[in-house]
Design a protein around this motif. Structure first.
Motif, PDB file in Angstrom:
ATOM      1  N   ALA A 244       0.828  -1.213   0.000  1.00 54.04           N
ATOM      2  CA  ALA A 244       0.000   0.000   0.000  1.00 54.04           C
ATOM      3  C   ALA A 244       0.861   1.262   0.000  1.00 54.04           C
ATOM      4  N   SER A 245       1.920   1.265   0.805  1.00 53.65           N
ATOM      5  CA  SER A 245       2.777   2.453   0.891  1.00 53.65           C
ATOM      6  C   SER A 245       3.562   2.681  -0.397  1.00 53.65           C
ATOM      7  N   VAL A 246       4.050   1.601  -0.996  1.00 56.82           N
ATOM      8  CA  VAL A 246       4.813   1.745  -2.241  1.00 56.82           C
ATOM      9  C   VAL A 246       3.910   2.258  -3.361  1.00 56.82           C
ATOM     10  N   ILE A 247       2.693   1.725  -3.466  1.00 63.02           N
ATOM     11  CA  ILE A 247       1.776   2.157  -4.524  1.00 63.02           C
ATOM     12  C   ILE A 247       1.324   3.602  -4.314  1.00 63.02           C
ATOM     13  N   SER A 248       1.040   3.971  -3.062  1.00 62.33           N
ATOM     14  CA  SER A 248       0.551   5.329  -2.778  1.00 62.33           C
ATOM     15  C   SER A 248       1.676   6.348  -2.681  1.00 62.33           C
ATOM     16  N   GLY A 249       2.900   5.877  -2.406  1.00 62.37           N
ATOM     17  CA  GLY A 249       4.024   6.790  -2.218  1.00 62.37           C
ATOM     18  C   GLY A 249       4.046   7.436  -0.848  1.00 62.37           C
ATOM     19  N   ARG A 250       3.188   6.945   0.049  1.00 64.07           N
ATOM     20  CA  ARG A 250       3.116   7.509   1.398  1.00 64.07           C
ATOM     21  C   ARG A 250       3.940   6.659   2.366  1.00 64.07           C
ATOM     22  N   PRO A 251       4.317   7.229   3.524  1.00 64.24           N
ATOM     23  CA  PRO A 251       5.138   6.478   4.490  1.00 64.24           C
ATOM     24  C   PRO A 251       4.444   5.203   4.968  1.00 64.24           C
ATOM     25  N   TYR A 252       5.258   4.254   5.390  1.00 60.95           N
ATOM     26  CA  TYR A 252       4.711   3.040   5.989  1.00 60.95           C
ATOM     27  C   TYR A 252       3.863   3.424   7.201  1.00 60.95           C
ATOM     28  N   VAL A 253       2.693   2.817   7.344  1.00 55.53           N
ATOM     29  CA  VAL A 253       1.789   3.172   8.438  1.00 55.53           C
ATOM     30  C   VAL A 253       1.977   2.272   9.653  1.00 55.53           C
ATOM     31  N   LEU A 254       2.734   1.183   9.513  1.00 60.37           N
ATOM     32  CA  LEU A 254       3.006   0.277  10.619  1.00 60.37           C
ATOM     33  C   LEU A 254       4.495  -0.034  10.672  1.00 60.37           C
ATOM     34  N   THR A 255       4.920  -0.556  11.799  1.00 60.48           N
ATOM     35  CA  THR A 255       6.290  -1.046  11.952  1.00 60.48           C
ATOM     36  C   THR A 255       6.283  -2.556  11.774  1.00 60.48           C
ATOM     37  N   ALA A 256       7.223  -3.061  10.979  1.00 62.53           N
ATOM     38  CA  ALA A 256       7.332  -4.501  10.719  1.00 62.53           C
ATOM     39  C   ALA A 256       8.562  -5.041  11.437  1.00 62.53           C
ATOM     40  N   GLU A 257       8.327  -5.803  12.513  1.00 63.72           N
ATOM     41  CA  GLU A 257       9.414  -6.369  13.323  1.00 63.72           C
ATOM     42  C   GLU A 257       9.395  -7.893  13.197  1.00 63.72           C
ATOM     43  N   VAL A 258      10.545  -8.472  12.937  1.00 63.43           N
ATOM     44  CA  VAL A 258      10.653  -9.922  12.779  1.00 63.43           C
ATOM     45  C   VAL A 258      10.349 -10.594  14.114  1.00 63.43           C
ATOM     46  N   PHE A 259       9.357 -11.489  14.101  1.00 70.04           N
ATOM     47  CA  PHE A 259       8.916 -12.153  15.320  1.00 70.04           C
ATOM     48  C   PHE A 259       9.671 -13.462  15.571  1.00 70.04           C
ATOM     49  N   GLU A 260      10.113 -14.104  14.509  1.00 71.88           N
ATOM     50  CA  GLU A 260      10.931 -15.311  14.577  1.00 71.88           C
ATOM     51  C   GLU A 260      11.816 -15.304  13.347  1.00 71.88           C
ATOM     52  N   PRO A 261      12.954 -16.041  13.355  1.00 74.09           N
ATOM     53  CA  PRO A 261      13.832 -16.019  12.184  1.00 74.09           C
ATOM     54  C   PRO A 261      13.038 -16.142  10.888  1.00 74.09           C
ATOM     55  N   THR A 262      13.293 -15.202   9.979  1.00 74.03           N
ATOM     56  CA  THR A 262      12.424 -15.016   8.803  1.00 74.03           C
ATOM     57  C   THR A 262      13.232 -14.779   7.542  1.00 74.03           C
ATOM     58  N   GLN A 263      12.768 -15.352   6.437  1.00 74.44           N
ATOM     59  CA  GLN A 263      13.266 -14.950   5.133  1.00 74.44           C
ATOM     60  C   GLN A 263      12.258 -13.980   4.541  1.00 74.44           C
ATOM     61  N   ALA A 264      12.696 -12.766   4.282  1.00 72.73           N
ATOM     62  CA  ALA A 264      11.840 -11.732   3.695  1.00 72.73           C
ATOM     63  C   ALA A 264      12.587 -11.147   2.508  1.00 72.73           C
ATOM     64  N   ASN A 265      12.160 -11.491   1.319  1.00 70.78           N
ATOM     65  CA  ASN A 265      12.837 -11.031   0.110  1.00 70.78           C
ATOM     66  C   ASN A 265      12.402  -9.616  -0.248  1.00 70.78           C
ATOM     67  N   PHE A 266      13.363  -8.810  -0.673  1.00 72.43           N
ATOM     68  CA  PHE A 266      13.130  -7.377  -0.903  1.00 72.43           C
ATOM     69  C   PHE A 266      13.072  -7.060  -2.389  1.00 72.43           C
ATOM     70  N   VAL A 267      12.125  -6.178  -2.747  1.00 75.83           N
ATOM     71  CA  VAL A 267      12.034  -5.618  -4.100  1.00 75.83           C
ATOM     72  C   VAL A 267      11.895  -4.105  -3.953  1.00 75.83           C
ATOM     73  N   SER A 268      12.756  -3.346  -4.606  1.00 73.53           N
ATOM     74  CA  SER A 268      12.717  -1.892  -4.476  1.00 73.53           C
ATOM     75  C   SER A 268      11.422  -1.327  -5.052  1.00 73.53           C
ATOM     76  N   SER A 269      11.061  -0.133  -4.602  1.00 75.58           N
ATOM     77  CA  SER A 269       9.818   0.501  -5.049  1.00 75.58           C
ATOM     78  C   SER A 269       9.772   0.664  -6.563  1.00 75.58           C
ATOM     79  N   ALA A 270      10.873   1.148  -7.156  1.00 71.30           N
ATOM     80  CA  ALA A 270      10.903   1.381  -8.604  1.00 71.30           C
ATOM     81  C   ALA A 270      10.718   0.079  -9.371  1.00 71.30           C
ATOM     82  N   HIS A 271      11.431  -0.963  -8.940  1.00 72.91           N
ATOM     83  CA  HIS A 271      11.324  -2.253  -9.617  1.00 72.91           C
ATOM     84  C   HIS A 271       9.926  -2.857  -9.456  1.00 72.91           C
TER      85      HIS A 271
END
Length: 237
Positions: free
Chosen positions: A94-121
């Motif tokens: 939602a934040s990437v599409i709207s261009g607005r700041p993230y509205v929540l904080t995302a904290e890893v709760f247990e060891p996690t694989q989270a793959n990243f894709v930049s906004s432009a891509h």
């Protein structure tokens, strides 16, 4: 490939054994190949932050394994847990599409694989693949519905007992133990549970003690057992 946090790191979307089971990842070979080309595979330890509330969106995170705690804070510093993101979810859309700041904080709760894709891509990916844009819209709709349901549950519950009973039922349904839904792991502190249901830590401690005293719930460390599921459903409304 094993990661430093004991995860079996999935290095590419093309070789992911789960992509057919997950909403955003079940794409055509062409779209999946493009997604693999723009995705960076990363693993994170418990307590790491993927992004912070108020931060400008730099991209999206695809949860491949593990869980991520999403929370928001008031101006007074009080934190409330919104939900826990599960494997297959895409965070920050939602934040990437709207261009607005993230509205929540995302904290890893247990060891996690989270793959990243930049906004432009990511935005270029959505423009080129209509099916991916549709999946992104579908996830946004599901998140919206879940947020409204959570708002109703917290805002319209009449007691802490009702809120906590509903929370434990929901958690047991999403994270059942090897035996049944009635036996499950819950490695949240009383403070975190309180933050998730909109109550105080003292209230959560008191209500859990009442559930145990009445023979409704058994707790052994982080292992919970619901002993009377029908009564829990009654309390949860």
């Amino acid at each position: 490939m094993p990661s430093p946090y004991g995860l079996d790191l999935i290095e590419s979307c093309l070789t992911c054994p789960h992509h057919r089971d997950r909403l955003f990842c079940d794409l055509s070979p062409e779209a999946l190949k493009h997604l693999a080309e723009i995705t960076s595979a990363s693993s994170y330890p418990k307590g790491a932050f993927l992004f912070m509330e108020g931060q400008d969106p730099r991209g999206i995170f695809i949860i491949c394994s593990g869980r991520v705690k999403l929370s928001g804070a008031s101006s007074a510093g009080k934190t409330m847990i919104s939900r826990f993101a599960e494997p297959g979810e895409v965070l920050g859309v939602a934040s990437v599409i709207s261009g607005r700041p993230y509205v929540l904080t995302a904290e890893v709760f247990e060891p996690t694989q989270a793959n990243f894709v930049s906004s432009a891509h990511f935005m270029d990916f959505l423009r080129k693949h209509g099916e991916a844009a549709l999946r992104a819209a579908q996830q946004l709709a599901e998140n919206y519905d879940a947020a409204l349901l959570e708002l109703r549950n917290v805002g319209m519950s009449h007691s802490a007992e009702e809120k906590l009973a509903r929370f434990l039922l929901d958690w047991s349904a999403k994270h059942p133990g090897p035996k049944s839904q009635n036996h499950f792991k819950l490695s949240l502190t009383h403070e975190e549970i309180a933050s998730a249901i909109g109550a105080s830590r003292e209230t959560v401690t008191r209500v859990l003690s009442e559930f145990k005293r009445k023979g409704l719930l058994q707790i052994n460390g982080s292992t919970f057992a619901i002993l009377d599921r029908s009564e829990f459903k009654r309390m949860a409304g």
